[in-house]
Design an enzyme around this catalytic site. Structure first.
Site, PDB file in Angstrom:
ATOM      1  N   HIS A 317     100.089  14.400  49.313  1.00 54.89           N
ATOM      2  CA  HIS A 317     102.078  14.910  48.690  1.00 54.89           C
ATOM      3  C   HIS A 317     102.909  15.141  50.156  1.00 54.89           C
ATOM      4  O   HIS A 317     101.904  15.773  51.119  1.00 54.89           O
ATOM      5  CB  HIS A 317     101.810  15.733  47.374  1.00 54.89           C
ATOM      6  CG  HIS A 317     103.889  15.314  46.753  1.00 54.89           C
ATOM      7  ND1 HIS A 317     104.386  16.482  47.248  1.00 54.89           N
ATOM      8  CD2 HIS A 317     103.581  14.866  45.692  1.00 54.89           C
ATOM      9  CE1 HIS A 317     104.969  16.231  46.077  1.00 54.89           C
ATOM     10  NE2 HIS A 317     104.971  14.988  44.798  1.00 54.89           N
ATOM     11  N   ASP A 375     100.441  11.187  39.812  1.00 56.22           N
ATOM     12  CA  ASP A 375      99.908   9.656  39.758  1.00 56.22           C
ATOM     13  C   ASP A 375      98.431   9.503  39.206  1.00 56.22           C
ATOM     14  O   ASP A 375      97.874   7.957  38.730  1.00 56.22           O
ATOM     15  CB  ASP A 375     100.423   8.774  40.304  1.00 56.22           C
ATOM     16  CG  ASP A 375     101.947   8.703  39.694  1.00 56.22           C
ATOM     17  OD1 ASP A 375     102.787   8.893  39.392  1.00 56.22           O
ATOM     18  OD2 ASP A 375     102.990   9.081  41.560  1.00 56.22           O
TER      19      ASP A 375
END
Ligand code: CMC
Length: 444
Positions: A317, A375
């Site tokens: 991320h 996700d």
């Protein structure tokens, strides 16, 4: 840190004639990081800051969502996402983002019934779906029909920054949150040639979305409360996440004064990419490609190979350099849903858990501080619920809508002017067009 706003940075720019001094004030928020107000840099010096990926650039001030990437903390209006996800519903958190405080019981009832009322689409909107091929990606349908909604609600050309009242902005925000599940469900049903299902006034927001996806006219459909609650929590986990690419796109488009349907359509387009909202679909593709636990090491070797573009989807991320708090919650929801469906032995789950375990012990991931993101498990949950992978990003878009419209409202109400980044030009310097060679044999 406390006296930061009073401090003014002064730099002596040695490369400029006479060593020009530039004074830039500090800019303080309620939590770190603090900033340097660069707005007068160009006026003072003729220089611009260069930060294409916005790694060191705050594009706005916002009171909505706070992320501490080092500590793995996510707050909405100050409340930790874990607490909101456990104790509140998606509409409550949507209200919180829009209005700053959690709603009381009467306000929530009113908001839920407003959402139900506004969930219907104008009948003409059905016609837009008919223009799409049946095998269109549902994100294409969502993007197109969403922009088309602007032609049904409000003055399409009114400058939202000056010619629209706060009440009208609230109505548009409500309409967007209310109508997105209907558009999303219709995109799915159209693709399958199934009859389009109208919203139900009896069901809560998340249950209504599942109803529009799965029920059939003439057959009774009863929502499973465990799945509805799980779906509501998945949506809450996706509701807002600071100035990511889709949210920044919504704000950027909105800074021109355009209507919010067009802004959110732009956000949906930005979300579609596999590096952003498309990642949960990509996670399942990756799990399919790996196939079995025995093949994980070979796949990891490709991920580690810098010459190979393969990435471990659902990992890493831009902001989190420790655990993404949403990922742990998503993992727990995944177990609850699979238990409820009697699908504990889902092969994707076993594969994902082993992949996660191996990656978390792998030096490549440890050294780069790469952890599972939101996700990694969401695709497994959605697929187990019977939702095809092409719809995963669509759900992300539905869930993110409350965040997008809250960010849009905040941007418009802050009085921000049109966004206009500068650039460092790297093309040829000024030059004259060479005279044309005389042409022969050409008739004028
Ligand atoms: N697999 C393998 N290597 C990775 C990964 C990954 N998933 N993510 C980052 N790296 C490596 C990257 O190659 C780089 O290595 P090196 O230093 O040797 O060049 C290092 O880690 C730093 O990565 P980065 O590219 O600078 O990180 P970024 O902040 O630009 O990218 C990201 C963030 C999310 C695009 C990236 O981690 C990624 O592509 N992840 C996979 C896609 C994914 O799961 N996206 C969903 C993001 S969360 C949902 C959302 O909020 O939108």
């Amino acid at each position: 840190m406390a006296d930061f706003p009073q401090k003014t940075l002064e730099w002596q720019l040695r490369s400029t004639p006479g060593g020009m001094a530039v004074r830039l004030p500090g800019r303080s928020g309620t939590l770190p990081p603090q900033g340097i107000d660069m707005r007068t840099l160009h006026r003072q010096s003729g220089l611009v800051s260069f930060d294409p990926g916005f790694g060191s650039t705050a594009s706005c001030e916002s009171a909505l969502t706070y992320i501490d990437g080092e500590r793995g903390e996510l707050l909405h209006r100050g409340y930790p996402v874990e607490q909101l996800c456990q104790h509140k519903t998606y509409p409550e958190v949507a209200w919180l983002l829009l209005h700053g405080e959690l709603p009381d019981a009467a306000t929530l009832d009113r908001f839920n019934s407003d959402l139900s009322r506004e969930a219907f689409l104008h009948e003409q909107v059905r016609n837009f779906f008919n223009g799409f091929r049946r095998d269109s990606h549902p994100m294409a349908m969502l993007c197109g029909t969403l922009a088309a909604l602007s032609s049904f609600h409000g003055d399409q050309t009114a400058d939202q920054r000056h010619r629209v009242t706060a009440e009208e902005r609230d109505l548009r925000a409500l309409q967007l949150i209310a109508k997105m599940p209907t558009l999303a469900a219709w995109a799915y049903r159209y693709g399958r040639g199934l009859p389009l299902i109208y919203p139900s006034a009896e069901l809560p927001y998340a249950g209504n979305m599942l109803h529009m996806l799965f029920s059939m006219p003439g057959r009774e459909w009863k929502p499973n409360p465990v799945l509805v609650r799980a779906f509501d929590r998945i949506m809450t986990l996706h509701i807002d996440h600071g100035q990511n690419v889709s949210t920044s796109t919504v704000r950027m488009a909105g800074s021109s004064g355009v209507n919010p349907f067009a802004c959110v359509a732009a956000g949906v387009a930005a979300l579609w990419g596999p590096a952003h909202g498309g990642a949960n679909e990509a996670v399942l593709d990756m799990l399919d490609e790996i196939g079995t636990v025995e093949r994980i090491p070979a796949y990891m070797a490709r991920v580690r190979d810098r010459a190979d573009p393969t990435r471990l989807m659902g990992f890493g991320h831009r902001i989190y350099r420790s655990k993404d708090p949403r990922a742990a919650l998503m993992r727990a929801i995944c177990h609850e849903v699979l238990d409820e469906l009697g699908a504990r032995n889902d092969p994707h789950l076993a594969l994902a858990m082993e992949l996660e375990r191996i990656a978390l012990e792998d030096d490549y991931f440890v050294n780069r501080k790469l952890y599972p993101n939101v996700d990694f498990y969401s695709g497994i949950i959605l697929r187990a619920m019977g939702i095809p992978s092409s719809m995963f990003t669509v759900f992300f878009a539905v869930a993110r809508t409350a965040g997008w419209v809250a960010q849009w409202k905040e941007m418009v109400e802050s009085g921000a002017g049109i966004a206009r980044p500068r650039q460092i030009y790297t093309g040829p310097a000024r030059r004259d067009v060479p005279p044309s060679a005389p042409r022969t044999g050409v008739q004028s």
